[in-house]
Scaffold this motif. Structure first.
Motif, mmCIF file in Angstrom:
data_model
loop_
_atom_site.group_PDB
_atom_site.id
_atom_site.type_symbol
_atom_site.label_atom_id
_atom_site.label_comp_id
_atom_site.label_asym_id
_atom_site.label_seq_id
_atom_site.Cartn_x
_atom_site.Cartn_y
_atom_site.Cartn_z
ATOM 1 N N LEU A 86 0.829 -1.207 0.000
ATOM 2 C CA LEU A 86 0.000 0.000 0.000
ATOM 3 C C LEU A 86 0.865 1.259 0.000
ATOM 4 C CD1 LEU A 86 -2.851 1.307 0.298
ATOM 5 C CD2 LEU A 86 -2.530 1.147 2.780
ATOM 6 N N LYS A 87 1.873 1.248 0.889
ATOM 7 C CA LYS A 87 2.757 2.416 1.011
ATOM 8 C C LYS A 87 3.536 2.653 -0.283
ATOM 9 C CE LYS A 87 5.195 2.575 4.802
ATOM 10 N NZ LYS A 87 6.308 2.351 5.778
ATOM 11 N N ASN A 88 4.127 1.606 -0.839
ATOM 12 C CA ASN A 88 4.923 1.747 -2.062
ATOM 13 C C ASN A 88 4.070 2.229 -3.235
ATOM 14 O OD1 ASN A 88 7.233 0.925 -0.769
ATOM 15 N ND2 ASN A 88 7.072 -1.214 -1.432
ATOM 16 N N THR A 89 2.868 1.663 -3.347
ATOM 17 C CA THR A 89 1.983 2.033 -4.458
ATOM 18 C C THR A 89 1.535 3.480 -4.344
ATOM 19 O OG1 THR A 89 1.202 -0.264 -4.549
ATOM 20 C CG2 THR A 89 -0.113 1.385 -5.720
ATOM 21 N N LEU A 90 1.158 3.884 -3.133
ATOM 22 C CA LEU A 90 0.744 5.275 -2.922
ATOM 23 C C LEU A 90 1.865 6.241 -3.265
ATOM 24 C CD1 LEU A 90 -1.436 5.493 0.330
ATOM 25 C CD2 LEU A 90 -1.966 6.449 -1.900
ATOM 26 N N HIS A 91 3.076 5.917 -2.814
ATOM 27 C CA HIS A 91 4.216 6.795 -3.097
ATOM 28 C C HIS A 91 4.523 6.821 -4.592
ATOM 29 C CE1 HIS A 91 5.010 7.021 1.229
ATOM 30 N NE2 HIS A 91 5.802 8.031 0.945
ATOM 31 N N GLU A 92 4.494 5.662 -5.235
ATOM 32 C CA GLU A 92 4.821 5.591 -6.659
ATOM 33 C C GLU A 92 3.842 6.417 -7.496
ATOM 34 O OE1 GLU A 92 6.694 1.052 -6.517
ATOM 35 O OE2 GLU A 92 4.717 1.428 -7.403
ATOM 36 N N PHE A 93 2.548 6.243 -7.230
ATOM 37 C CA PHE A 93 1.562 6.930 -8.060
ATOM 38 C C PHE A 93 1.371 8.392 -7.666
ATOM 39 C CE2 PHE A 93 0.425 2.617 -9.304
ATOM 40 C CZ PHE A 93 0.243 2.784 -10.662
ATOM 41 N N THR A 94 1.520 8.705 -6.379
ATOM 42 C CA THR A 94 1.328 10.101 -5.948
ATOM 43 C C THR A 94 2.519 10.971 -6.328
ATOM 44 O OG1 THR A 94 -0.022 9.370 -4.075
ATOM 45 C CG2 THR A 94 0.856 11.601 -3.975
ATOM 46 N N PHE A 95 3.712 10.481 -6.053
ATOM 47 C CA PHE A 95 4.900 11.319 -6.238
ATOM 48 C C PHE A 95 5.639 11.058 -7.553
ATOM 49 C CE2 PHE A 95 4.496 10.768 -1.517
ATOM 50 C CZ PHE A 95 3.930 12.010 -1.293
ATOM 51 N N ASP A 96 5.778 9.787 -7.946
ATOM 52 C CA ASP A 96 6.536 9.479 -9.165
ATOM 53 C C ASP A 96 5.706 9.691 -10.431
ATOM 54 O OD1 ASP A 96 8.514 8.759 -7.421
ATOM 55 O OD2 ASP A 96 8.243 6.592 -7.660
ATOM 56 N N VAL A 97 4.453 9.231 -10.421
ATOM 57 C CA VAL A 97 3.624 9.291 -11.625
ATOM 58 C C VAL A 97 2.866 10.620 -11.721
ATOM 59 C CG1 VAL A 97 1.691 8.241 -12.867
ATOM 60 C CG2 VAL A 97 3.413 6.779 -11.781
ATOM 61 N N LEU A 98 2.086 10.962 -10.688
ATOM 62 C CA LEU A 98 1.364 12.244 -10.716
ATOM 63 C C LEU A 98 2.305 13.430 -10.535
ATOM 64 C CD1 LEU A 98 -1.866 11.401 -8.662
ATOM 65 C CD2 LEU A 98 -1.656 11.634 -11.133
ATOM 66 N N GLY A 99 3.477 13.178 -9.963
ATOM 67 C CA GLY A 99 4.463 14.255 -9.817
ATOM 68 C C GLY A 99 4.096 15.281 -8.762
ATOM 69 N N LEU A 100 3.271 14.880 -7.780
ATOM 70 C CA LEU A 100 2.916 15.804 -6.700
ATOM 71 C C LEU A 100 4.083 15.905 -5.730
ATOM 72 C CD1 LEU A 100 -0.744 14.595 -6.033
ATOM 73 C CD2 LEU A 100 0.015 16.494 -7.473
ATOM 74 N N SER A 101 4.218 17.035 -5.100
ATOM 75 C CA SER A 101 5.291 17.220 -4.127
ATOM 76 C C SER A 101 4.694 17.539 -2.767
ATOM 77 C CB SER A 101 6.243 18.344 -4.562
ATOM 78 O OG SER A 101 5.521 19.542 -4.751
ATOM 79 N N GLN A 102 5.331 17.030 -1.715
ATOM 80 C CA GLN A 102 4.884 17.316 -0.362
ATOM 81 C C GLN A 102 5.441 18.672 0.052
ATOM 82 O OE1 GLN A 102 4.861 13.816 2.401
ATOM 83 N NE2 GLN A 102 6.302 12.994 0.913
ATOM 84 N N GLN A 103 4.571 19.602 0.317
ATOM 85 C CA GLN A 103 5.013 20.931 0.722
ATOM 86 C C GLN A 103 4.880 21.077 2.222
ATOM 87 O OE1 GLN A 103 3.200 23.940 -1.974
ATOM 88 N NE2 GLN A 103 5.320 23.989 -2.597
ATOM 89 N N THR A 104 6.003 21.313 2.871
ATOM 90 C CA THR A 104 5.982 21.493 4.325
ATOM 91 C C THR A 104 5.536 22.905 4.664
ATOM 92 O OG1 THR A 104 8.256 22.285 4.417
ATOM 93 C CG2 THR A 104 7.940 19.896 4.517
ATOM 94 N N GLU A 105 5.179 23.104 5.918
ATOM 95 C CA GLU A 105 4.762 24.431 6.365
ATOM 96 C C GLU A 105 5.906 25.430 6.191
ATOM 97 O OE1 GLU A 105 1.999 27.059 7.346
ATOM 98 O OE2 GLU A 105 1.632 24.921 7.176
ATOM 99 N N GLN A 106 7.155 24.930 6.428
ATOM 100 C CA GLN A 106 8.315 25.818 6.280
ATOM 101 C C GLN A 106 8.468 26.275 4.831
ATOM 102 O OE1 GLN A 106 10.353 27.034 8.750
ATOM 103 N NE2 GLN A 106 11.186 28.295 7.098
ATOM 104 N N GLN A 107 8.269 25.346 3.876
ATOM 105 C CA GLN A 107 8.358 25.712 2.463
ATOM 106 C C GLN A 107 7.293 26.742 2.102
ATOM 107 O OE1 GLN A 107 8.014 21.683 0.934
ATOM 108 N NE2 GLN A 107 9.991 21.874 -0.079
ATOM 109 N N ASN A 108 6.082 26.524 2.610
ATOM 110 C CA ASN A 108 4.999 27.478 2.349
ATOM 111 C C ASN A 108 5.327 28.857 2.895
ATOM 112 O OD1 ASN A 108 3.399 25.625 1.007
ATOM 113 N ND2 ASN A 108 2.393 24.917 2.866
ATOM 114 N N ASN A 109 5.901 28.893 4.119
ATOM 115 C CA ASN A 109 6.258 30.176 4.733
ATOM 116 C C ASN A 109 7.368 30.863 3.953
ATOM 117 O OD1 ASN A 109 4.370 29.909 6.758
ATOM 118 N ND2 ASN A 109 5.782 28.954 8.208
ATOM 119 N N ASN A 110 8.358 30.068 3.474
ATOM 120 C CA ASN A 110 9.443 30.638 2.682
ATOM 121 C C ASN A 110 8.911 31.252 1.390
ATOM 122 O OD1 ASN A 110 11.319 29.871 4.557
ATOM 123 N ND2 ASN A 110 12.011 28.050 3.448
#
Length: 492
Positions: free
Chosen positions: A417-441
């Motif tokens: 489940l974890k590998n598939t979610l990561h593969e399709f969310t980040f590798d295929v859809l190309g979404l990035s996890q934005q942290t609160e610090q990145q948003n503030n910057n």
């Protein structure tokens, strides 16, 4: 074993109007060409949708294990408006308005284009050729077309002979247009008097004395026609016949139609096996247009500096919004729609963050492998990202029920489940996890950029006291402004 060997991918081919099983020319290798921007202005959101759509396709093909050569051009030749036959040169016009060299215009907006796509987390193409870097190749193709009898030179310009071409081939097969109908709807334009036929398009245009961007050729000083550059660059880097050619729906006619004709006239080959077109993006139900003010730039989206949306949105949320629609469908952008996407994006990220906290069991009450296959089935069906995202939210629901103790999962299934979610969310859809610090910057950078613009305006108005005050107050809180030839930058 590469995943493409166990997955049957179907692609909608604009040429046939049907979904077809995708079979590359060379097993395991794919050549893909996508029409890039004409760099005379800031890239708008509609353009970005096309490039994000083909980034998704590029990512999934790579995920399946294909070796992909992705070529996307930069149009930095100052083509004429109206199919390179009449009107004013876009890049030269911008250069005159900004009082800079045409290639400064091209460089400025190429940098903007790259910066925006980087923020959207697009992968760079394998090759990014420029039109000005391939003038010799374009001249060579024109010579071949003339030698084969499908073009003619008159008064220093060269035109493609549609009527002669149509005796041996079929002009209009991609767009489904008939020559008789096109002729009936063609009006005479200034600059068309040299043509044998109103449908004939320019391969090379004679440069008038005032035309800045010009090159020597066998027919005199001039510049290439708009359609020619893509024929030259695609075939140089992908061969006379390649797998995929993509672009926006608006390019199907005349641009892509003319590309097919040029290739057939030059080599006798159909250049592309699968033609793919991304559909348009509308804003509040209407076509995006700078002239009407119904338009928004990506920077305005990220900063919140616009009169259309209620707040700023991160590039990852905008990308997620775009991918929630199939690339071939019209997508309407509105405040309500992007707010709903932001909620969905946050739900997805929260679920992914809680994966490591899930309690394990000896048995699983959810079918993880079956769910994983559904994710592949969605993408194998002409890159159906909205169906894929629906399956990802099915996983979100399962994660929440496991967390609440209403469902169970084994260690092995959790890993899948974890590998598939990561593969399709980040590798295929190309979404990035934005942290609160990145948003503030990002917010801080946007505020400082706003103050820099205010300072520039004050200096232009000779209000040097306000200009100095902005600089000094920023310095007092640890932000140093640096004025240089390229403008003002800042350092924290």
């Amino acid at each position: 074993m590469a995943l493409y060997k166990t997955n049957t991918l179907k692609v909608y081919n604009s040429l046939s109007g049907e979904k077809e099983v995708f079979t590359p020319i060379h097993e395991g290798k794919i050549g893909m060409y996508v029409c890039g921007p004409t760099v005379y202005n800031y890239v708008h959101l509609g353009n970005c949708r096309t490039f994000i759509s083909f980034d998704l396709i590029f990512r999934y093909l790579k995920h399946l294990g294909y070796q992909v050569r992705y070529v996307r051009n930069i149009t930095d030749v100052g083509h004429i408006v109206d199919d390179a036959d009449s009107g004013e040169d876009k890049i030269a016009k911008k250069a005159r308005l900004e009082q800079i060299e045409p290639m400064e215009v091209a460089q400025k907006y190429t940098v903007n284009f790259h910066n925006i796509l980087k923020q959207f987390n697009n992968l760079p193409p394998s090759i990014e050729p420029t039109a000005t870097g391939h003038i010799i190749e374009q001249i060579h193709i024109i010579e071949e077309i003339i030698a084969n009898g499908y073009a003619y030179e008159i008064n220093g310009s060269v035109y493609f002979d549609i009527e002669r071409f149509n005796k041996d081939y079929q002009y209009g097969e991609l767009s489904g247009r008939k020559i008789e109908d096109m002729l009936a709807n063609t009006r005479e334009l200034d600059g068309q008097s040299d043509k044998r036929n109103p449908l004939d398009f320019a391969l090379w245009k004679k440069a008038e004395p005032e035309h800045i961007m010009r090159w020597p050729s066998p027919w005199g000083d001039g510049f290439p026609g708009w359609h020619l550059e893509c024929t030259a660059m695609s075939t140089k880097y992908l061969g006379k016949q390649f797998d995929i050619h993509g672009g926006g729906m608006d390019l199907k006619f005349p641009h892509h139609e003319c590309e097919i004709a040029q290739n057939e006239a030059c080599t006798g080959n159909k250049p592309v096996n699968y033609w793919m077109h991304a559909n348009m993006l509308t804003l509040n139900g209407k076509k995006m247009a700078k002239s009407t003010g119904n338009n928004i730039l990506p920077e305005e989206l990220f900063s919140g500096q616009n009169d259309i949306l209620s707040k700023a949105f991160s590039p990852a949320v905008v990308r997620f919004f775009i991918l929630q629609a199939h690339y071939r469908s019209i997508l309407d952008f509105s405040d309500d729609a992007i707010l709903a996407s932001e909620k969905g994006f946050n739900r997805l990220m929260e679920a992914i963050h809680t994966l490591d906290e899930l309690p394990l069991s000896d048995t699983s009450s959810i079918e993880v492998n079956e769910w994983r296959q559904k994710c592949y089935d969605a993408m194998n069906d002409d890159f159906n990202s909205p169906i894929l995202i629906a399956h990802l939210f099915e996983a979100v629901k399962n994660i929440n029920t496991i967390k609440e103790g209403k469902a169970s999962i084994t260690k092995a299934d959790l890993e899948t489940l974890k590998n598939t979610l990561h593969e399709f969310t980040f590798d295929v859809l190309g979404l990035s996890q934005q942290t609160e610090q990145q948003n503030n910057n990002e917010k801080l950078e946007n505020v400082v950029d706003l103050l820099i613009n205010m300072r520039n305006e004050a200096r232009a108005n000779k209000n040097f006291s306000l200009s100095d005050e902005i600089r000094d107050k920023l310095l007092a809180i640890g932000i140093q402004l640096k004025d240089g030839k390229e403008g003002t930058t800042f350092q924290l």
